[in-house]
Design a protein around this motif. Structure first.
Motif, mmCIF file in Angstrom:
data_model
loop_
_atom_site.group_PDB
_atom_site.id
_atom_site.type_symbol
_atom_site.label_atom_id
_atom_site.label_comp_id
_atom_site.label_asym_id
_atom_site.label_seq_id
_atom_site.Cartn_x
_atom_site.Cartn_y
_atom_site.Cartn_z
ATOM 1 N N THR A 93 18.646 -6.286 -7.903
ATOM 2 C CA THR A 93 18.093 -7.614 -8.147
ATOM 3 C C THR A 93 19.251 -8.597 -8.259
ATOM 4 N N SER A 137 6.710 -14.302 -0.218
ATOM 5 C CA SER A 137 7.095 -12.905 -0.396
ATOM 6 C C SER A 137 6.500 -11.996 0.669
ATOM 7 N N HIS A 146 8.658 -6.751 -5.233
ATOM 8 C CA HIS A 146 9.661 -7.045 -4.204
ATOM 9 C C HIS A 146 9.030 -7.836 -3.073
ATOM 10 N N GLY A 181 12.598 -10.135 -8.379
ATOM 11 C CA GLY A 181 12.179 -9.031 -7.532
ATOM 12 C C GLY A 181 13.347 -8.215 -7.000
ATOM 13 N N ARG A 182 13.074 -6.956 -6.689
ATOM 14 C CA ARG A 182 14.092 -6.065 -6.118
ATOM 15 C C ARG A 182 14.197 -6.270 -4.614
ATOM 16 N N PHE A 183 15.314 -5.797 -4.045
ATOM 17 C CA PHE A 183 15.540 -5.875 -2.605
ATOM 18 C C PHE A 183 16.627 -4.887 -2.216
ATOM 19 N N SER A 228 9.836 -3.026 5.294
ATOM 20 C CA SER A 228 10.227 -2.849 3.900
ATOM 21 C C SER A 228 10.401 -1.376 3.551
ATOM 22 N N THR A 231 14.926 -12.370 2.693
ATOM 23 C CA THR A 231 14.059 -11.447 3.412
ATOM 24 C C THR A 231 13.899 -11.997 4.815
ATOM 25 N N TYR A 283 16.417 -7.289 5.260
ATOM 26 C CA TYR A 283 17.018 -7.902 4.079
ATOM 27 C C TYR A 283 18.473 -8.292 4.327
ATOM 28 N N ILE A 343 10.492 0.500 -1.928
ATOM 29 C CA ILE A 343 11.226 -0.285 -2.911
ATOM 30 C C ILE A 343 10.385 -0.317 -4.178
#
Length: 353
Positions: free
Chosen positions: A254, A58, A223, A70-72, A238, A333, A314, A219
Motif C-alpha cells: 500500500t 477502482s 484493491h 487499497g493494496r496493489f 488483477s 492502475t 499496475y 490481491i
C-alpha cells in the motif's frame, strides 16, 4: 520496471505547467487518468504531514472511487527491498559486494567468476533479461498468467542466451539480476528471500499490509483492478501468478506501507549510512541507477531516491528526499498507458509542491 507494457505519450504530459493556484499533486493524478490510467492513488509527505489524492475509478464500468489505502502489486519496486536485504547481509559480512557470484552459487551462471554481487545490484552484469523471452505484453500474458516459475527456471531462460555485454562494462536493466539476488539471499541465510524481507523489513516497520504472495494469484483485501490491452480490448489482469516476477517484482503493498519503507531507508534505520551512500550513487554521471535504487534530481533541485515499478495492470512510485522529509508513493492502475513520463512528473510535482 518489470514489464514492457506499451505506453502512450499524450498531449496532457506536454501541456504547459499548471497555474500556481492549482493543486499540482491532484493535477498530475488527473493527467495520469487522461493519459490512460484507470485509477491513481497518491500519498505525499512533507515534514511529517501527509495527504492522499485519488483520481479515476477502482474498476472499469463503475463509478466506485479508489481507496487511498487499497493494496496493489508494486512490480519492480520489489527490487529496492531485495537490495536492502542484500546490503544488510553485506553489513553483516555475510556477502561481499565485489565477490563473484560463483563463490556463493557455484555453477549457476556461466560467467559466475566475472559477475559480482555489485553488478547484479546495479544491472551491469550483462545477464540477459528473461522477460525478453517470457513476454508479459499484450495477449502473451495469457500464455503464462497462472503458470508457476521457479527462480531456477527463470535463470535458465536467461543463461541459455549469451551475455548482452562483458560484465561490468555497461548498464542494462535486467530482471534476471534480482532473481539471482533472491537466490543469493536464500543460500546465505537459509531462508527464502521473501521470508528475509518480512523478518528484516516488514515486521520491524509494521508494514502489516505488505505481502510476498508466492503463487497466490489474488490481491488480498481492498484493491483497485488493473487492466492490460489485448486485441484492442482492456482485460482485467488483477489476478495472476506473480512467481514470474519473483524477487524482481512480486510484492503487494500500500502507499502507507511503502512510505514507512522509504522513510526508514532515508533515516538510516535499515542500512548503514556508508552502504546507503553506495545504494544511492549511480555508476556514472549518465546513469540514474545505484545499487537497487533509482536516483533523480527534481526540477526544484531536491535529489530523491527510490524505485518505480511495473507489472501487468499496475505501476508504482516510491521515492524520498535524502533527508526523508519529502516523500511520495503512488499506484497507477493501468489501462492504455500512461507513458513513463507520467511517473516522473508525479515524483517531481509531489516532491516540489
Amino acid at each position: 520496471m518489470l514489464t514492457t507494457v506499451p505506453f502512450v505519450l499524450t498531449a496532457a504530459l506536454l501541456a504547459p505547467a499548471a497555474p500556481a493556484t492549482t493543486d499540482p499533486v491532484r493535477t498530475v493524478a488527473q493527467e495520469a487518468v487522461s493519459a490512460g490510467a484507470t485509477g491513481v492513488q497518491i500519498r505525499s509527505v512533507r515534514d511529517g504531514h501527509f495527504r492522499t489524492v485519488t483520481a479515476g475509478v477502482s474498476e472499469l464500468d463503475s463509478r466506485k472511487p479508489l481507496s487511498p489505502t487499497g493494496r496493489f502489486r508494486i512490480g519492480s519496486t520489489t527490487k529496492s527491498f531485495v537490495a536492502t536485504v542484500t546490503m544488510q547481509l553485506v553489513a553483516e559480512h555475510r556477502l561481499g559486494l565485489d565477490t563473484p557470484v560463483e563463490r556463493y552459487l557455484p555453477g549457476l551462471l556461466p560467467h559466475g567468476n566475472e559477475i559480482t554481487v555489485r553488478m547484479l545490484l546495479q544491472h551491469t552484469s550483462g545477464l540477459y533479461n528473461y522477460l525478453r523471452t517470457i513476454s508479459l505484453a499484450g495477449t502473451d500474458l495469457e500464455k503464462v498468467r497462472y503458470q508457476h516459475f521457479s527462480p531456477e527456471q527463470l535463470v535458465a531462460v536467461a543463461t541459455a542466451q549469451p551475455l548482452d555485454f562483458p560484465p561490468g562494462s555497461k548498464y542494462s536493466y535486467s530482471n534476471t539480476n534480482y532473481t539471482v539476488l533472491g537466490m543469493l539471499i536464500e543460500r546465505t541465510t537459509g531462508h527464502a528471500w521473501g521470508d528475509e524481507v518480512a523478518k528484516r523489513i516488514l515486521r520491524p516497520l509494521g508494514m502489516h499490509d505488505t505481502t510476498v504472495p508466492g503463487d497466490r494469484t489474488r490481491i488480498p483485501g481492498r484493491h483497485a483492478h488493473g487492466y492490460q490491452e489485448m486485441n484492442g480490448k482492456l482485460v482485467d489482469v488483477s489476478e495472476l501468478n506473480p512467481s514470474v516476477a519473483g524477487a524482481a517484482g512480486e510484492i503487494i503493498s500500500t502507499t502507507a506501507d511503502l512510505d514507512k519503507f522509504v522513510e526508514a531507508l532515508a533515516t538510516g534505520r535499515l542500512v548503514p549510512p556508508a552502504l546507503l551512500g553506495q545504494m544511492t550513487t549511480p555508476r556514472s554521471a549518465i546513469d540514474e541507477y545505484g545499487l537497487g535504487l533509482q536516483t533523480r534530481t527534481t526540477p526544484c533541485g531536491i535529489p530523491v531516491f527510490g524505485h518505480t515499478g511495473g507489472i501487468p495492470g499496475y505501476g508504482t512510485v516510491a521515492f524520498t528526499s535524502a533527508d526523508g522529509k519529502r516523500r511520495v508513493e503512488a499506484s497507477l492502475t493501468l489501462g492504455r498507458g500512461p507513458d513513463n513520463d507520467t511517473f516522473y512528473a508525479l515524483i517531481d510535482k509531489a516532491i516540489c509542491a
